[in-house]
Scaffold this active site. Structure first.
Site, PDB file in Angstrom:
ATOM      1  CG  HIS A 165     -48.737  -9.172  22.379  1.00 15.89           C
ATOM      2  ND1 HIS A 165     -47.615  -8.946  21.612  1.00 15.89           N
ATOM      3  CD2 HIS A 165     -48.740 -10.508  22.667  1.00 15.89           C
ATOM      4  CE1 HIS A 165     -46.970 -10.092  21.437  1.00 15.89           C
ATOM      5  NE2 HIS A 165     -47.619 -11.051  22.073  1.00 15.89           N
ATOM      6  CG  HIS A 219     -45.597  -2.501  24.669  1.00 17.60           C
ATOM      7  ND1 HIS A 219     -45.335  -1.949  23.438  1.00 17.60           N
ATOM      8  CD2 HIS A 219     -45.811  -3.822  24.459  1.00 17.60           C
ATOM      9  CE1 HIS A 219     -45.373  -2.901  22.511  1.00 17.60           C
ATOM     10  NE2 HIS A 219     -45.660  -4.046  23.108  1.00 17.60           N
TER      11      HIS A 219
END
Length: 220
Positions: free
Chosen positions: A133, A175
């Site tokens: 992303h 993440h």
């Protein structure tokens, strides 16, 4: 082509499942895990994440690869504009670089990640480094502000969106911090590569004609 990439990724991920990590790198990764968890806990104490998790998920969807591919292909079909050819090139570059990098690094997502992502490929999306992303958000932000600039009034919203997507990856627990920082750097590199392969109006028109041009026999 995408299925072939997934197959390659799975073969890379399944081979040599256990690797020895150099001690120096291991310490960096352990520190990253610790700092990322502390950051999420700090944010959660100040601003409970559950109260705006749906907004973070909206940011996640706004930069998901599949909607962007659908949007780009639809734009090509409806307008034949060169910008959509170049966006498609950027998305392909991003998919390949992120998939290959994840296949080699195979870093697991944070232990506290809630696996509630939509439209994911488990063989690809179980790995964390780099943040896809973040790479995509930065690449698209560079595209819309430098490679094919939108009106200047829209630059700030595009940049804010890109930063918000990147930060949200850590806050959501998808993440670690290093995954996102690496994603930002890779996104910048992707934008440079895209600039090198950028297609002009004439080149894009030729590519489009190869796939959707008028039937040459129709006038016969």
């Amino acid at each position: 082509a995408y299925n072939c990439l997934i197959h390659f990724y799975k073969r890379m991920a399944d081979s040599n499942p256990k690797r020895e990590i150099p001690s120096g790198l291991k310490k960096v990764l352990e520190l990253d895990v610790k700092q990322s968890k502390e950051f999420v806990e700090f944010v959660n104490q100040k601003y409970p994440i559950e109260t705006y998790r749906s907004h973070l998920k909206s940011l996640e969807i706004s930069c998901h690869g599949i909607p962007w591919l659908v949007f780009t292909i639809a734009g090509l079909y409806m307008t034949n504009s060169s910008i959509f050819i170049n966006i498609l090139l950027g998305l392909i570059i991003d998919i390949v670089i992120v998939a290959v990098t994840k296949a080699f690094t195979r870093r697991r997502r944070p232990a506290y990640n809630v696996d509630d992502q939509h439209a994911t490929f488990k063989s690809v999306d179980k790995f964390s480094f780099p943040s896809g992303h973040a790479t995509r958000a930065v690449m698209l932000a560079m595209l819309f502000t430098f490679l094919s600039p939108l009106p200047a009034l829209l630059w700030l919203p595009v940049i804010v969106w890109s930063v918000a997507v990147s930060v949200s990856r850590v806050v959501l627990g998808r993440h670690h911090i290093l995954d996102v920082l690496a994603g930002v750097l890779i996104g910048l590199v992707e934008s440079v590569i895209l600039g090198m392969v950028w297609r002009s109006e004439e080149q894009a028109a030729y590519i489009i004609s190869m796939f959707g041009g008028e039937d040459p026999w129709s006038s016969a």
